[in-house]
Design an enzyme around this catalytic site. Structure first.
Site, PDB file in Angstrom:
ATOM      1  N   HIS A  30       1.015  -1.269   0.000  1.00 32.00           N
ATOM      2  CA  HIS A  30      -0.048   0.018  -0.115  1.00 32.00           C
ATOM      3  C   HIS A  30       0.870   1.395   0.081  1.00 32.00           C
ATOM      4  O   HIS A  30       2.023   1.060   0.066  1.00 32.00           O
ATOM      5  CB  HIS A  30      -1.065   0.024   1.073  1.00 32.00           C
ATOM      6  N   HIS A  76       1.646   3.878   1.775  1.00 37.22           N
ATOM      7  CA  HIS A  76       2.034   4.639   2.951  1.00 37.22           C
ATOM      8  C   HIS A  76       3.589   4.768   2.867  1.00 37.22           C
ATOM      9  O   HIS A  76       4.302   3.749   2.337  1.00 37.22           O
ATOM     10  CB  HIS A  76       1.815   4.083   4.393  1.00 37.22           C
ATOM     11  N   ASP A 129       6.123   4.796   5.020  1.00 41.16           N
ATOM     12  CA  ASP A 129       7.084   3.516   5.631  1.00 41.16           C
ATOM     13  C   ASP A 129       6.959   2.404   4.710  1.00 41.16           C
ATOM     14  O   ASP A 129       7.758   1.498   5.484  1.00 41.16           O
ATOM     15  CB  ASP A 129       6.729   3.675   7.049  1.00 41.16           C
ATOM     16  N   HIS A 130       6.296   2.202   3.778  1.00 41.22           N
ATOM     17  CA  HIS A 130       6.091   1.011   3.184  1.00 41.22           C
ATOM     18  C   HIS A 130       6.843   1.251   1.540  1.00 41.22           C
ATOM     19  O   HIS A 130       7.344   0.394   1.055  1.00 41.22           O
ATOM     20  CB  HIS A 130       4.944   0.624   2.773  1.00 41.22           C
ATOM     21  N   HIS A 164      -7.393  -0.215   5.817  1.00 40.15           N
ATOM     22  CA  HIS A 164      -6.423   0.468   6.294  1.00 40.15           C
ATOM     23  C   HIS A 164      -6.109   1.689   5.262  1.00 40.15           C
ATOM     24  O   HIS A 164      -6.061   2.986   5.595  1.00 40.15           O
ATOM     25  CB  HIS A 164      -5.103  -0.394   6.514  1.00 40.15           C
ATOM     26  N   ASP A 209      -0.227  -3.812   6.512  1.00 39.46           N
ATOM     27  CA  ASP A 209      -0.898  -3.116   7.669  1.00 39.46           C
ATOM     28  C   ASP A 209      -2.134  -3.731   7.828  1.00 39.46           C
ATOM     29  O   ASP A 209      -2.719  -2.807   8.318  1.00 39.46           O
ATOM     30  CB  ASP A 209      -0.702  -1.766   7.506  1.00 39.46           C
ATOM     31  N   HIS A 242       4.770  -4.722  10.570  1.00 36.73           N
ATOM     32  CA  HIS A 242       5.212  -3.985  12.031  1.00 36.73           C
ATOM     33  C   HIS A 242       5.488  -4.845  13.334  1.00 36.73           C
ATOM     34  O   HIS A 242       4.791  -6.014  13.539  1.00 36.73           O
ATOM     35  CB  HIS A 242       4.506  -2.856  12.615  1.00 36.73           C
TER      36      HIS A 242
HETATM   37 ZN   LIG Z   1       0.227   1.797   6.408  1.00 34.36          ZN
END
Ligand SMILES: [Zn+2]
Length: 255
Positions: free
Chosen positions: A56, A58, A60-61, A112, A129, A167
Site C-alpha cells: 500500500h 504509506h 513507511d512502505h 487500512h 498493515d 510492524h
Molecule cells: Zn500503513
C-alpha cells in the site's frame, strides 16, 4: 517448480519489518520504506535485488522505492494506485506473479488504505498493515465493514499460513487483546511466549494464522467471549459482525 528461499526481516525505522526473500543469489523485498537498510542487507549477503512487492502507499512502505529501483533496475509489483511510483506491474485481486520461482496470488484487502493488497502463496502471506500479530491496522481510508471483510478473506486461508506483517506491534496489540478477551487462556500463553521473544530481541513475526484466529480479537468478531466483553464495557454499537468489529476497532483506537 518450487524454489526454496529464505525469508529474513530487515528492521527499518522504529518498528517496521521489510521482508527479504532470497535464494542465496537473488532477492526480493516487501515494502521497503527505507532503501538504506535494504542496500546494506543486500551487500552483506552478496544478493542481487530482482524484485519489490508493495502492499500500500504509506511512506513507511514505499519510501525506499525510488532509490532501490534506481540502484538495481529491479521489477516492482504494486497496487493500482498511480501515486505509487515506480511500479512495473500493477496488480489486483486474483493476479498471479512469480518471484524466485514461487507463485503468489494477489488479494485485495482494503480498509487500512483503499489500495491495500496482500500477496499469498505456498503457505505465506505478506499482509502489510492489514492483519498484525495480535491486532489489525487502523482503518484510515476504508470503512469498518470493508476492513472486516478483508480480514474475513484472510481468515479463510489455510490455518497454517505464516503471517508476515510489516510492524512489530505485537506486545501492545496483545495488551488490548487481553482487555477484549480476558478469559482466553490460549491468549494468555501467547502473551507469555511473545514477551519472552521480545526480551531476547527476537521478532514475534511471522505468526501462524491458526494462532491469530485463536487469540487476535480482530479475527474474533463472532466469538461470544469478545462480544460479552464489549457488552460489559459498553462498547457494543450493534449486534451484527460489522458492529462488533467497529466497536472493537474504535475501542482499540482509544486504548
Ligand atoms: Zn500503513
Amino acid at each position: 517448480m518450487t524454489t526454496v528461499f529464505t525469508i529474513e526481516p530487515i528492521s527499518a525505522f522504529s518498528d517496521n519489518y521489510i521482508w527479504l526473500l532470497h535464494n542465496g543469489t537473488d532477492a526480493v523485498v516487501v515494502d521497503p520504506g527505507d532503501a538504506g537498510p535494504v542496500l546494506a542487507a543486500l551487500s552483506e549477503r552478496k544478493l542481487a535485488l530482482k524484485g519489490i512487492l508493495i502492499t500500500h502507499h504509506h511512506f513507511d512502505h514505499v519510501g525506499g522505492l525510488e532509490a532501490l529501483t534506481a540502484a538495481t533496475q529491479c521489477e516492482v509489483w504494486g497496487p493500482e494506485n498511480p501515486k505509487i511510483i515506480p511500479v512495473t506491474h500493477r496488480v489486483s485481486e486474483g493476479d498471479t506473479l512469480h518471484i524466485l520461482g514461487q507463485a503468489f496470488q494477489v488479494m485485495e484487502v482494503p480498509g487500512h488504505t483503499l489500495d491495500h493488497i496482500a500477496y499469498q502463496g505456498e503457505g505465506i502471506l505478506f499482509c502489510g498493515d492489514t492483519l498484525f500479530a495480535g491486532g489489525c491496522g487502523r482503518v484510515f481510508e476504508g470503512t469498518h465493514p470493508m476492513m472486516r471483510n478483508s480480514l474475513a478473506k484472510i481468515r479463510r486461508l489455510d490455518p497454517q499460513t505464516k503471517i508476515y506483517c510489516a510492524h512489530e506491534y505485537t506486545l501492545a496489540n496483545l495488551q488490548f487483546a487481553v482487555a477484549a478477551d480476558p478469559k482466553n487462556t490460549v491468549l494468555e500463553e501467547r502473551v507469555t511466549h511473545c514477551e519472552s521473544l521480545r526480551e531476547q530481541n527476537i521478532p514475534t513475526v511471522p505468526s501462524i494464522l491458526a494462532d491469530e484466529i485463536a487469540t487476535n480479537p480482530f479475527l474474533r468478531w463472532d466469538a461470544p467471549s469478545v462480544m460479552a466483553t464489549l457488552v460489559a464495557e459498553s462498547k457494543l454499537i450493534g449486534s451484527n459482525s460489522d458492529d462488533v468489529f467497529a466497536g472493537l476497532r474504535q475501542w482499540k483506537d482509544m486504548f
